[in-house]
Design a protein around this motif. Structure first.
Motif, mmCIF file in Angstrom:
data_model
loop_
_atom_site.group_PDB
_atom_site.id
_atom_site.type_symbol
_atom_site.label_atom_id
_atom_site.label_comp_id
_atom_site.label_asym_id
_atom_site.label_seq_id
_atom_site.Cartn_x
_atom_site.Cartn_y
_atom_site.Cartn_z
ATOM 1 N N ARG A 114 -13.601 20.555 -61.591
ATOM 2 C CA ARG A 114 -13.328 21.429 -60.436
ATOM 3 C C ARG A 114 -11.838 21.435 -60.097
ATOM 4 O O ARG A 114 -11.241 22.490 -59.862
ATOM 5 C CB ARG A 114 -14.142 20.966 -59.225
ATOM 6 C CG ARG A 114 -15.623 21.268 -59.302
ATOM 7 C CD ARG A 114 -16.269 21.216 -57.914
ATOM 8 N NE ARG A 114 -16.009 19.943 -57.261
ATOM 9 C CZ ARG A 114 -16.881 18.942 -57.161
ATOM 10 N NH1 ARG A 114 -18.094 19.073 -57.691
ATOM 11 N NH2 ARG A 114 -16.579 17.821 -56.536
ATOM 12 N N GLY A 115 -11.234 20.249 -60.045
ATOM 13 C CA GLY A 115 -9.812 20.168 -59.726
ATOM 14 C C GLY A 115 -8.949 20.857 -60.767
ATOM 15 O O GLY A 115 -7.957 21.522 -60.436
ATOM 16 N N TYR A 116 -9.330 20.723 -62.027
ATOM 17 C CA TYR A 116 -8.593 21.329 -63.138
ATOM 18 C C TYR A 116 -8.611 22.854 -63.033
ATOM 19 O O TYR A 116 -7.573 23.516 -63.131
ATOM 20 C CB TYR A 116 -9.240 20.864 -64.441
ATOM 21 C CG TYR A 116 -8.505 21.208 -65.709
ATOM 22 C CD1 TYR A 116 -7.637 20.291 -66.299
ATOM 23 C CD2 TYR A 116 -8.708 22.419 -66.358
ATOM 24 C CE1 TYR A 116 -6.981 20.584 -67.491
ATOM 25 C CE2 TYR A 116 -8.058 22.718 -67.542
ATOM 26 C CZ TYR A 116 -7.196 21.798 -68.103
ATOM 27 O OH TYR A 116 -6.551 22.093 -69.283
ATOM 28 N N VAL A 117 -9.800 23.421 -62.818
ATOM 29 C CA VAL A 117 -9.922 24.881 -62.754
ATOM 30 C C VAL A 117 -9.215 25.429 -61.511
ATOM 31 O O VAL A 117 -8.539 26.461 -61.574
ATOM 32 C CB VAL A 117 -11.400 25.312 -62.790
ATOM 33 C CG1 VAL A 117 -11.541 26.821 -62.582
ATOM 34 C CG2 VAL A 117 -12.042 24.899 -64.119
ATOM 35 N N ARG A 118 -9.342 24.733 -60.390
ATOM 36 C CA ARG A 118 -8.654 25.185 -59.170
ATOM 37 C C ARG A 118 -7.139 25.183 -59.366
ATOM 38 O O ARG A 118 -6.445 26.107 -58.945
ATOM 39 C CB ARG A 118 -9.030 24.294 -57.981
ATOM 40 C CG ARG A 118 -10.374 24.610 -57.381
ATOM 41 C CD ARG A 118 -10.479 24.126 -55.936
ATOM 42 N NE ARG A 118 -11.772 24.504 -55.393
ATOM 43 C CZ ARG A 118 -12.828 23.711 -55.332
ATOM 44 N NH1 ARG A 118 -12.746 22.465 -55.764
ATOM 45 N NH2 ARG A 118 -13.974 24.145 -54.831
ATOM 46 N N PHE A 119 -6.627 24.132 -59.992
ATOM 47 C CA PHE A 119 -5.181 24.071 -60.228
ATOM 48 C C PHE A 119 -4.743 25.221 -61.130
ATOM 49 O O PHE A 119 -3.733 25.881 -60.867
ATOM 50 C CB PHE A 119 -4.803 22.733 -60.860
ATOM 51 C CG PHE A 119 -3.322 22.592 -61.090
ATOM 52 C CD1 PHE A 119 -2.502 22.097 -60.090
ATOM 53 C CD2 PHE A 119 -2.749 22.970 -62.296
ATOM 54 C CE1 PHE A 119 -1.124 21.985 -60.286
ATOM 55 C CE2 PHE A 119 -1.380 22.865 -62.500
ATOM 56 C CZ PHE A 119 -0.568 22.368 -61.492
ATOM 57 N N ALA A 120 -5.495 25.456 -62.205
ATOM 58 C CA ALA A 120 -5.158 26.542 -63.129
ATOM 59 C C ALA A 120 -5.137 27.887 -62.419
ATOM 60 O O ALA A 120 -4.309 28.757 -62.721
ATOM 61 C CB ALA A 120 -6.162 26.568 -64.282
ATOM 62 N N ALA A 121 -6.048 28.064 -61.452
ATOM 63 C CA ALA A 121 -6.122 29.328 -60.718
ATOM 64 C C ALA A 121 -4.937 29.507 -59.781
ATOM 65 O O ALA A 121 -4.377 30.603 -59.671
ATOM 66 C CB ALA A 121 -7.423 29.378 -59.921
ATOM 67 N N ARG A 122 -4.549 28.448 -59.111
ATOM 68 C CA ARG A 122 -3.544 28.558 -58.050
ATOM 69 C C ARG A 122 -2.113 28.409 -58.550
ATOM 70 O O ARG A 122 -1.169 28.717 -57.817
ATOM 71 C CB ARG A 122 -3.858 27.533 -56.963
ATOM 72 C CG ARG A 122 -5.129 27.945 -56.217
ATOM 73 C CD ARG A 122 -5.702 26.897 -55.335
ATOM 74 N NE ARG A 122 -6.940 27.394 -54.719
ATOM 75 C CZ ARG A 122 -7.877 26.629 -54.198
ATOM 76 N NH1 ARG A 122 -7.729 25.317 -54.204
ATOM 77 N NH2 ARG A 122 -8.968 27.162 -53.669
ATOM 78 N N HIS A 123 -1.966 27.951 -59.789
ATOM 79 C CA HIS A 123 -0.624 27.781 -60.369
ATOM 80 C C HIS A 123 -0.631 28.332 -61.792
ATOM 81 O O HIS A 123 -0.247 27.644 -62.735
ATOM 82 C CB HIS A 123 -0.230 26.299 -60.364
ATOM 83 C CG HIS A 123 -0.296 25.659 -59.015
ATOM 84 N ND1 HIS A 123 0.712 25.778 -58.086
ATOM 85 C CD2 HIS A 123 -1.265 24.916 -58.428
ATOM 86 C CE1 HIS A 123 0.376 25.121 -56.987
ATOM 87 N NE2 HIS A 123 -0.813 24.596 -57.165
ATOM 88 N N ARG A 124 -1.074 29.569 -61.915
ATOM 89 C CA ARG A 124 -1.340 30.126 -63.242
ATOM 90 C C ARG A 124 -0.138 30.040 -64.179
ATOM 91 O O ARG A 124 -0.253 29.550 -65.305
ATOM 92 C CB ARG A 124 -1.795 31.586 -63.114
ATOM 93 C CG ARG A 124 -1.987 32.250 -64.470
ATOM 94 C CD ARG A 124 -2.529 33.651 -64.366
ATOM 95 N NE ARG A 124 -2.650 34.255 -65.685
ATOM 96 C CZ ARG A 124 -3.218 35.423 -65.912
ATOM 97 N NH1 ARG A 124 -3.719 36.126 -64.904
ATOM 98 N NH2 ARG A 124 -3.288 35.903 -67.139
ATOM 99 N N ALA A 125 1.011 30.543 -63.751
ATOM 100 C CA ALA A 125 2.171 30.595 -64.646
ATOM 101 C C ALA A 125 2.614 29.197 -65.060
ATOM 102 O O ALA A 125 2.941 28.958 -66.230
ATOM 103 C CB ALA A 125 3.320 31.343 -63.979
#
Length: 201
Positions: free
Chosen positions: A95-106
């Motif tokens: 969950r933390g991994y996917v949320r981080f990827a979403a909120r800091h895409r670049a």
């Protein structure tokens, strides 16, 4: 970080950290493709030659950005709340991994592009806690069997990466609702992998 704060860091002699902050801001705005040391210098208000006192070239600064991004990813993964059971810990990491990827895409995509088979020692060290979070929970779920833990850990990492990629491509829609849908589905897929781990070989 606000520009005045970055300039304060520079004026207090921490040009290296200020350049990393500025590079991260620029990459978050426009991606890593068009990023340059000269642009970071202009944004920070220093001579275009100044970065070369700390970084040999653009690639070296990008590695430093990757290290900082890896540290932020570690913080995001460890901050995600989960239970004490290994399965709950593994789901929380995803969950933390996917949320981080979403909120800091670049920044996330820049980090992934920097990870190569040859490895970059600083980057490897920064990412070690993330790998350990996946591996430790997978090992506990596999009864200490290294091969089974490796198979489960790799499958779960692929699941987390896959859902992050689908989210970036718009598969789940847009906005915060899309993020939470991707997070829920990644968590459900992780639970399914745990339940069927014997089939992973």
């Amino acid at each position: 970080m606000p520009r005045t704060a970055r300039r304060d860091r520079y004026h207090h002699g921490d040009l290296r950290a200020a350049l990393i902050d500025t590079a991260m801001e620029l990459i978050a705005e426009q991606g890593a493709q068009g990023f340059s040391l000269a642009e970071a210098s202009r944004r920070l208000g220093v001579a275009v030659s100044a970065p070369y006192r700390h970084f040999a070239d653009r690639d070296e600064l990008l590695v430093a950005v990757g290290v900082r991004t890896g540290e932020l990813l570690v913080a995001a993964v460890t901050a995600e709340r989960g239970g004490d059971a290994p399965e709950e810990r593994l789901v929380a990491v995803v969950r933390g991994y996917v949320r981080f990827a979403a909120r800091h895409r670049a920044l996330f995509e820049t980090l992934l592009n920097l990870i190569t088979p040859e490895g970059e020692p600083e980057l490897d060290r920064a990412m070690r806690p993330v790998k350990a979070a996946f591996h430790d929970a997978a090992t506990a779920l596999s009864g200490g069997d290294p091969a089974a833990a490796q198979a489960l850990g790799m499958a779960v990492i692929a699941t987390a990466d896959g859902h992050a990629g689908l989210l970036h491509r718009g598969t789940f829609g847009t906005g915060e609702e899309a993020v939470e849908t991707a997070v829920r589905q990644a968590a459900a897929a992780t639970r399914a992998l745990v339940a069927g781990r014997a089939a992973l070989g």
